[in-house]
Design an enzyme around this catalytic site. Structure first.
Site, mmCIF file in Angstrom:
data_model
loop_
_atom_site.group_PDB
_atom_site.id
_atom_site.type_symbol
_atom_site.label_atom_id
_atom_site.label_comp_id
_atom_site.label_asym_id
_atom_site.label_seq_id
_atom_site.Cartn_x
_atom_site.Cartn_y
_atom_site.Cartn_z
ATOM 1 N N TYR A 56 -2.353 7.783 5.479
ATOM 2 C CA TYR A 56 -2.617 6.584 6.524
ATOM 3 C C TYR A 56 -4.120 6.328 6.737
ATOM 4 O O TYR A 56 -5.073 7.326 6.740
ATOM 5 C CB TYR A 56 -2.366 7.217 7.862
ATOM 6 C CG TYR A 56 -0.658 6.317 8.144
ATOM 7 C CD1 TYR A 56 -1.171 4.620 8.385
ATOM 8 C CD2 TYR A 56 0.328 6.880 8.196
ATOM 9 C CE1 TYR A 56 0.073 4.076 8.518
ATOM 10 C CE2 TYR A 56 1.376 6.179 8.685
ATOM 11 C CZ TYR A 56 1.311 4.972 8.651
ATOM 12 O OH TYR A 56 2.512 3.996 8.887
ATOM 13 N N GLU A 58 -5.434 3.198 8.240
ATOM 14 C CA GLU A 58 -5.584 1.701 9.114
ATOM 15 C C GLU A 58 -6.983 1.681 9.224
ATOM 16 O O GLU A 58 -7.790 2.407 9.479
ATOM 17 C CB GLU A 58 -4.745 1.890 10.387
ATOM 18 C CG GLU A 58 -3.385 1.839 10.073
ATOM 19 C CD GLU A 58 -2.557 2.062 11.496
ATOM 20 O OE1 GLU A 58 -3.005 2.434 12.334
ATOM 21 O OE2 GLU A 58 -1.454 1.976 11.631
ATOM 22 N N ASP A 202 -4.546 -20.949 -2.517
ATOM 23 C CA ASP A 202 -3.713 -19.766 -2.835
ATOM 24 C C ASP A 202 -3.567 -19.988 -4.373
ATOM 25 O O ASP A 202 -2.942 -20.847 -4.951
ATOM 26 C CB ASP A 202 -2.336 -20.133 -2.349
ATOM 27 C CG ASP A 202 -1.325 -18.963 -2.650
ATOM 28 O OD1 ASP A 202 -1.824 -18.185 -3.722
ATOM 29 O OD2 ASP A 202 -0.069 -19.009 -2.098
ATOM 30 N N THR A 228 -1.971 -13.526 -5.226
ATOM 31 C CA THR A 228 -1.157 -12.200 -5.815
ATOM 32 C C THR A 228 -1.821 -11.481 -6.816
ATOM 33 O O THR A 228 -2.766 -12.151 -7.457
ATOM 34 C CB THR A 228 0.493 -12.464 -6.168
ATOM 35 O OG1 THR A 228 0.173 -13.326 -7.360
ATOM 36 C CG2 THR A 228 1.097 -13.095 -5.297
ATOM 37 N N LYS A 231 0.788 -11.562 -11.174
ATOM 38 C CA LYS A 231 1.204 -12.798 -12.087
ATOM 39 C C LYS A 231 0.301 -12.688 -13.154
ATOM 40 O O LYS A 231 0.298 -11.908 -14.052
ATOM 41 C CB LYS A 231 1.160 -14.211 -11.372
ATOM 42 C CG LYS A 231 2.305 -13.950 -10.054
ATOM 43 C CD LYS A 231 2.268 -15.329 -9.474
ATOM 44 C CE LYS A 231 3.307 -15.470 -8.334
ATOM 45 N NZ LYS A 231 3.501 -14.982 -7.209
ATOM 46 N N ARG A 237 2.221 -5.234 -8.094
ATOM 47 C CA ARG A 237 2.508 -5.898 -7.152
ATOM 48 C C ARG A 237 1.695 -5.861 -5.945
ATOM 49 O O ARG A 237 1.745 -4.991 -5.294
ATOM 50 C CB ARG A 237 4.127 -5.774 -7.068
ATOM 51 C CG ARG A 237 4.972 -6.929 -6.244
ATOM 52 C CD ARG A 237 6.330 -6.676 -6.195
ATOM 53 N NE ARG A 237 6.647 -7.094 -7.928
ATOM 54 C CZ ARG A 237 6.909 -8.502 -8.244
ATOM 55 N NH1 ARG A 237 6.843 -9.213 -7.366
ATOM 56 N NH2 ARG A 237 6.910 -8.633 -9.383
HETATM 57 C C1 LIG Z 1 1.572 -19.846 -4.753
HETATM 58 C C2 LIG Z 1 2.089 -18.490 -4.211
HETATM 59 N N1 LIG Z 1 1.788 -17.865 -3.237
HETATM 60 C C3 LIG Z 1 2.307 -16.669 -2.818
HETATM 61 C C4 LIG Z 1 3.367 -16.494 -3.375
HETATM 62 C C5 LIG Z 1 4.097 -15.009 -2.699
HETATM 63 O O1 LIG Z 1 3.602 -14.064 -3.204
HETATM 64 P P1 LIG Z 1 4.557 -12.633 -3.051
HETATM 65 O O2 LIG Z 1 5.852 -12.608 -3.668
HETATM 66 O O3 LIG Z 1 3.662 -11.449 -3.649
HETATM 67 O O4 LIG Z 1 4.680 -12.507 -1.529
HETATM 68 C C6 LIG Z 1 3.971 -16.707 -4.442
HETATM 69 C C7 LIG Z 1 4.862 -15.984 -5.210
HETATM 70 O O5 LIG Z 1 5.703 -16.469 -5.933
HETATM 71 C C8 LIG Z 1 3.343 -17.968 -5.104
HETATM 72 O O6 LIG Z 1 3.743 -18.630 -6.227
#
Ligand SMILES: Cc1ncc(COP(=O)(O)O)c(C=O)c1O
Length: 423
Positions: A56, A58, A202, A228, A231, A237
């Site tokens: 743990y 946190e 994002d 993420t 990808k 993950r």
């Molecule tokens: C642009 C974008 N943001 C966020 C996510 C979410 O990621 P996760 O599936 O790890 O929660 C995705 C997933 O496909 C995504 O394409």
């Protein structure tokens, strides 16, 4: 090279072992074209199976709510240092369990419940966490959406600017799940500044391209960048948050813990650190170049076979097929391709007329096949298999023959070959 990290389960828990082995076989045998997937390295995968899962932790390194954190502190600091170097940014939080968690934490840090947000519409390639009414982002905040230009199918920055001026959102979100072209983050920041909004980028889908300078980096322009790690970046993950402005540090870290998460997954953070190092190698840039080249070849071939491709091509790792003028839905083609061991996902297209469960699009991506080492000639073969499958839908005998050819092609590009030998 050591054996498969799950080998011990063969004796200790055969039911779970059998599930993992079946999935291993599926990944090895087929052609993986899901744009958001990849094959992490043996080192990335093995490093997740470690004893830091027991701990743990946190809080943040050196500011924990538990004792005994000195080694996870060193490791988490290493992950932070590596990701900051990789993306040339000042600050990072490597704890988000996923991309959705990273976005939830960033929203919490930047805006208040009820504030207006402006993101790309889901049916035009946006993500659920960018304001969908079934997601926290559309439930707790007031979502507004920009759309792709109906003529060009591209982001139309003048239209986005006009919309932002009339909506006056507190937060603008740039980034997408199914947009095949470059995104101009500089222009997004100019729009955000004009209306006094924060800009959140994002970059989940294109993080690997950004890390290797094959796509403009959002870091100099966005207030906050989320991503993420699994990808194009080819890590485990998970999620990350990056930013430059020290003034945002406390609220972003609080947005993660205690805002949206409890204890961080330190064993996964160890694996993220391994992936960030791999992404700094020259070979990773060579790989990302192949990802883009393959995507462009795939788009070109599909067009020459008569398919319509959204925007007429690709600048990144993905290609969006538009089946709206055909009798075949995205769902039908996805299912037919599954029968020939090609994995894709159905996707909405701009001006979608079918339901979100059926759709008129197929999203294809080249990160996974490029990791296997496939190149131009394999992309041409794959485009051909997609075309043949499209023509032979419903003819199971013909599909079985195509499936055998697909498996033969996949076999020529071994995946996790050391682990396969240890079977
Ligand atoms: C642009 C974008 N943001 C966020 C996510 C979410 O990621 P996760 O599936 O790890 O929660 C995705 C997933 O496909 C995504 O394409």
């Amino acid at each position: 090279m050591l054996g498969k990290p799950w080998q011990e389960l063969a004796e200790k828990d055969h039911e779970v072992y059998a599930c993992i082995e079946s999935e291993f076989k599926r990944q090895e045998e087929g052609i993986e074209l899901i744009a958001s997937e990849n094959f992490a390295s043996e080192a990335v995968i093995s490093s997740m199976a470690n004893i830091m899962t027991n701990k743990y932790a946190e809080g943040r390194p050196s500011k924990r709510y538990y004792g005994g954190c000195r080694h996870v502190d060193t490791m988490e600091n290493l992950a932070i240092e590596r990701v900051c170097n990789l993306f040339s940014c000042n600050h990072a939080n490597v704890q988000p369990h996923s991309g959705a968690q990273a976005n939830a934490a960033a929203f919490l840090a930047l805006i208040k419940p009820g504030d207006k947000i402006l993101g790309l519409d889901l049916s035009n390639g946006g993500h659920l966490t960018h304001g969908s009414v079934v997601n926290f982002s559309g439930i707790h905040y007031k979502p507004h959406f920009y759309h792709l230009d109906t003529e060009t199918e591209l982001l139309n920055y003048d239209q986005i600017e006009n919309l932002a001026e009339s909506v006056k959102p507190q937060l603008i979100i740039a980034g997408a799940s199914a947009y095949p072209r470059h995104i101009d983050f500089k222009r997004f920041r100019e729009i955000a500044d004009k209306v006094g909004a924060y800009l959140l980028v994002d970059m989940s889908h294109i993080a690997g391209l950004v890390a290797t300078s094959l796509h403009q980096s959002p870091i100099p322009y966005a207030h906050v960048v989320t991503s993420t790690t699994h990808k194009t970046l080819r890590g485990p993950r998970g999620g990350i948050i990056l930013w430059n402005d020290e003034k945002l540090t406390a609220s972003i870290n609080k947005g993660v813990f205690p805002g949206t998460q409890g204890g961080p997954l330190e064993h996964i953070i160890a694996s993220k650190a391994v992936a960030f190092r791999e992404a700094s190698f020259e070979s990773f840039k060579t790989y990302q170049k192949l990802v883009v080249q393959n995507s462009q070849v795939l788009a070109k071939e599909l067009i020459s076979l008569g398919f319509k491709i959204i925007t007429g091509g690709s600048d990144n790792h993905l290609v969006l097929m538009d089946l709206s003028s055909t009798e075949t839905s995205g769902k039908a083609l996805e299912e037919a391709l599954e029968k020939v061991f090609i994995t894709v996902n159905k996707n909405t297209v701009p001006k979608e007329k079918r339901s979100p469960f059926v759709t008129s699009g197929i999203r294809l991506g080249t990160p996974a096949v490029s990791t296997r080492g496939m190149g131009e000639s394999e992309m041409k073969k794959i485009a051909n298999y997609i075309h043949l499958t499209y023509k032979q839908q419903g003819n199971d005998e013909a599909l079985a023959k195509i499936g055998e050819e697909v498996k033969t092609l996949a076999k020529q590009f071994p995946l996790y070959s050391e682990w396969t030998k240890s079977k």
